[in-house]
Design a protein around this motif. Sequence first.
Motif, mmCIF file in Angstrom:
data_model
loop_
_atom_site.group_PDB
_atom_site.id
_atom_site.type_symbol
_atom_site.label_atom_id
_atom_site.label_comp_id
_atom_site.label_asym_id
_atom_site.label_seq_id
_atom_site.Cartn_x
_atom_site.Cartn_y
_atom_site.Cartn_z
ATOM 1 N N ASN A 1 0.823 -1.212 0.000
ATOM 2 C CA ASN A 1 0.000 0.000 0.000
ATOM 3 C C ASN A 1 0.856 1.261 0.000
ATOM 4 N N LEU A 2 2.032 1.176 0.623
ATOM 5 C CA LEU A 2 2.934 2.328 0.564
ATOM 6 C C LEU A 2 3.351 2.602 -0.872
ATOM 7 N N GLN A 3 3.692 1.541 -1.615
ATOM 8 C CA GLN A 3 4.042 1.714 -3.027
ATOM 9 C C GLN A 3 2.857 2.243 -3.836
ATOM 10 N N GLN A 4 1.668 1.704 -3.546
ATOM 11 C CA GLN A 4 0.479 2.147 -4.271
ATOM 12 C C GLN A 4 0.184 3.625 -3.992
ATOM 13 N N ALA A 5 0.406 4.054 -2.743
ATOM 14 C CA ALA A 5 0.171 5.459 -2.407
ATOM 15 C C ALA A 5 1.106 6.373 -3.180
ATOM 16 N N ARG A 6 2.368 5.979 -3.273
ATOM 17 C CA ARG A 6 3.320 6.785 -4.035
ATOM 18 C C ARG A 6 2.935 6.845 -5.516
ATOM 19 N N ARG A 7 2.491 5.716 -6.060
ATOM 20 C CA ARG A 7 2.079 5.706 -7.456
ATOM 21 C C ARG A 7 0.816 6.534 -7.663
ATOM 22 N N ALA A 8 -0.102 6.505 -6.719
ATOM 23 C CA ALA A 8 -1.336 7.285 -6.851
ATOM 24 C C ALA A 8 -1.037 8.773 -6.856
ATOM 25 N N VAL A 9 -0.082 9.191 -5.993
ATOM 26 C CA VAL A 9 0.264 10.617 -5.933
ATOM 27 C C VAL A 9 0.822 11.084 -7.271
ATOM 28 N N HIS A 10 1.640 10.260 -7.892
ATOM 29 C CA HIS A 10 2.284 10.647 -9.149
ATOM 30 C C HIS A 10 1.519 10.167 -10.378
ATOM 31 N N ALA A 11 0.316 9.609 -10.177
ATOM 32 C CA ALA A 11 -0.539 9.146 -11.285
ATOM 33 C C ALA A 11 0.197 8.153 -12.172
ATOM 34 N N LEU A 12 0.897 7.200 -11.545
ATOM 35 C CA LEU A 12 1.640 6.197 -12.297
ATOM 36 C C LEU A 12 0.790 4.948 -12.507
ATOM 37 N N THR A 13 1.252 4.081 -13.416
ATOM 38 C CA THR A 13 0.562 2.821 -13.652
ATOM 39 C C THR A 13 0.622 1.961 -12.390
ATOM 40 N N PRO A 14 -0.461 1.258 -12.050
ATOM 41 C CA PRO A 14 -0.433 0.394 -10.862
ATOM 42 C C PRO A 14 0.743 -0.573 -10.896
ATOM 43 N N GLY A 15 1.297 -0.840 -9.731
ATOM 44 C CA GLY A 15 2.469 -1.707 -9.657
ATOM 45 C C GLY A 15 2.206 -3.095 -10.195
ATOM 46 N N GLU A 16 0.951 -3.598 -10.065
ATOM 47 C CA GLU A 16 0.634 -4.938 -10.546
ATOM 48 C C GLU A 16 0.838 -5.074 -12.051
ATOM 49 N N LEU A 17 0.756 -3.941 -12.782
ATOM 50 C CA LEU A 17 0.888 -3.989 -14.240
ATOM 51 C C LEU A 17 2.286 -3.655 -14.726
ATOM 52 N N ASP A 18 3.206 -3.393 -13.809
ATOM 53 C CA ASP A 18 4.567 -3.070 -14.213
ATOM 54 C C ASP A 18 5.266 -4.315 -14.761
ATOM 55 N N GLY A 19 5.621 -4.268 -16.038
ATOM 56 C CA GLY A 19 6.401 -5.343 -16.643
ATOM 57 C C GLY A 19 5.653 -6.641 -16.799
ATOM 58 N N THR A 20 4.323 -6.608 -16.761
ATOM 59 C CA THR A 20 3.558 -7.840 -16.908
ATOM 60 C C THR A 20 2.271 -7.557 -17.653
ATOM 61 N N GLY A 21 1.674 -8.605 -18.228
ATOM 62 C CA GLY A 21 0.431 -8.448 -18.951
ATOM 63 C C GLY A 21 -0.763 -8.397 -18.024
ATOM 64 N N LEU A 22 -1.908 -8.047 -18.608
ATOM 65 C CA LEU A 22 -3.115 -7.908 -17.788
ATOM 66 C C LEU A 22 -3.535 -9.252 -17.193
ATOM 67 N N SER A 23 -3.517 -10.313 -17.994
ATOM 68 C CA SER A 23 -3.967 -11.617 -17.473
ATOM 69 C C SER A 23 -3.063 -12.092 -16.334
ATOM 70 N N GLU A 24 -1.739 -11.906 -16.487
ATOM 71 C CA GLU A 24 -0.840 -12.293 -15.397
ATOM 72 C C GLU A 24 -1.082 -11.450 -14.150
ATOM 73 N N ALA A 25 -1.332 -10.147 -14.341
ATOM 74 C CA ALA A 25 -1.581 -9.274 -13.192
ATOM 75 C C ALA A 25 -2.860 -9.669 -12.478
ATOM 76 N N LEU A 26 -3.931 -9.962 -13.237
ATOM 77 C CA LEU A 26 -5.185 -10.372 -12.602
ATOM 78 C C LEU A 26 -5.034 -11.725 -11.906
ATOM 79 N N ALA A 27 -4.272 -12.611 -12.501
ATOM 80 C CA ALA A 27 -4.046 -13.909 -11.856
ATOM 81 C C ALA A 27 -3.326 -13.737 -10.525
ATOM 82 N N ALA A 28 -2.313 -12.861 -10.495
ATOM 83 C CA ALA A 28 -1.578 -12.630 -9.252
ATOM 84 C C ALA A 28 -2.466 -11.961 -8.213
ATOM 85 N N VAL A 29 -3.273 -10.980 -8.635
ATOM 86 C CA VAL A 29 -4.183 -10.300 -7.704
ATOM 87 C C VAL A 29 -5.181 -11.296 -7.127
#
Length: 451
Positions: free
Chosen positions: A285-313
């Motif tokens: 959540n600390l990482q997510q907060a930093r990304r939200a402040v800077h309007a960055l892509t969610p960490g779950e999608l960094d360097g991975t596809g959508l299906s892999e990210a949803l599977a991990a989530v």
Amino acid sequence: MSDSPILSASHGVPPGDNRAVRHGCERQSAFLFSAGEGSPWRERFEDGLPLVLLAIATLIGVTDPERTGSQRWEIIAYALSAAVVVVLTDTATPRGWRTPWRNAAAFVALLSCSSVLTLVDPVFTVFTIAAFFRALTLRPKPAMVAGLAVTSALIHSLPAGGPVVALQTWPFLYLTIVAVQTAAIAGGFVLSERFIAQSEENRALVAELRTAMEENAGLHRQLLVQARESGVLDERQRISREIHDTLAQGLAGIITQLTAARRSGADPAESRRRTDLAIALARENLQQARRAVHALTPGELDGTGLSEALAAVTARWADRAGIDAEFSTTGTAVALHPEIETTLLRVTQEALANVAKHARATRTVVTLSYLADQVALDIRDDGVGFSAAPGTPCATVPAGAGTAERTGGYGLPGMLRRVQRIAGRFVVESEPGGGTAVCATVPAITAPAIA
């Protein structure tokens, strides 16, 4: 066009108003005095021009050393008589009364006086020049041309004995001079009128353009304010969504894990596992907060596809919630636009969070389907469900939903707004005891190519 007092009054303009004069009966010498059109100085000058020229001619005549006393008095007498006629027929006439007929009478009186005086003494040819100016007031235009021609014919022949003498002695040269002078003055006057009319149109266009530019500037300022307000509102909504979808859910998960760790005090291994999950959630959540402040892509999608990210989530959520969860993908996976992938990720996280909080389910299935031009996301559970018509779009919060939804929170309405923002469709199907199905269908917009 007549500007009689009756006609002026019919147009709502008093007879003495100069606006009535400008409609066709004012002094039309604008080709010489275009500057200051309609100014009091110009009007006084034009009214007094015949008297000024008469005074100049009289002064030249009476100061001629070759004149006798009786000749000087004769010149003065004729000049005074002509001045009286000019004043009564022309100068003293109010401008609102100067109709075409009155202008014609004033012109004839002026030309008659100047012709008589020129026959008495050629020096009064200077006075005859005033007839050219008065001829320009004649209407219609053929009358103006005729007046100019008569004036030219007299001014070039009277000093030599009159038009008859001129036609007998030098007819070709005389007629040529009259024709050329008349054409030059009339043509110059017509061109000046067109030039003045064009100048007035240009001035009006410039004024309209200036007004339009001022209005555009005002609209531009208004649009900037609206854009600024819209940007502030969009940013607030973005931060609100990010806080709800990441921080609020994360904090809720941390509280759940810590509470479970406290309750499992007799089992140190379970307590430690719960504590480790809480710490991992806090870091995430600390990482997510930093990304939200800077309007960055969610960490779950960094360097991975959508299906892999949803599977991990889905896997992490199942481990934390203690609910059996299954993720599957159908169709050919493609890289989607970041906004599309972020929306589907957030919908999955929110839907799973709702299952953990409200559904009391034992099993959840998440399916991501790549279709021809759409991508569909389905999250189904076998929980308690709630009353909702099958296939109903989630435009309002269904009865029986959780506390956050009933109080206007960011659950189902938030998912609806996210999906609608990218032109997608969001549907909730549920019935008491029959579980709940959440379906989000969005356009399959591919990721932009990287140059």
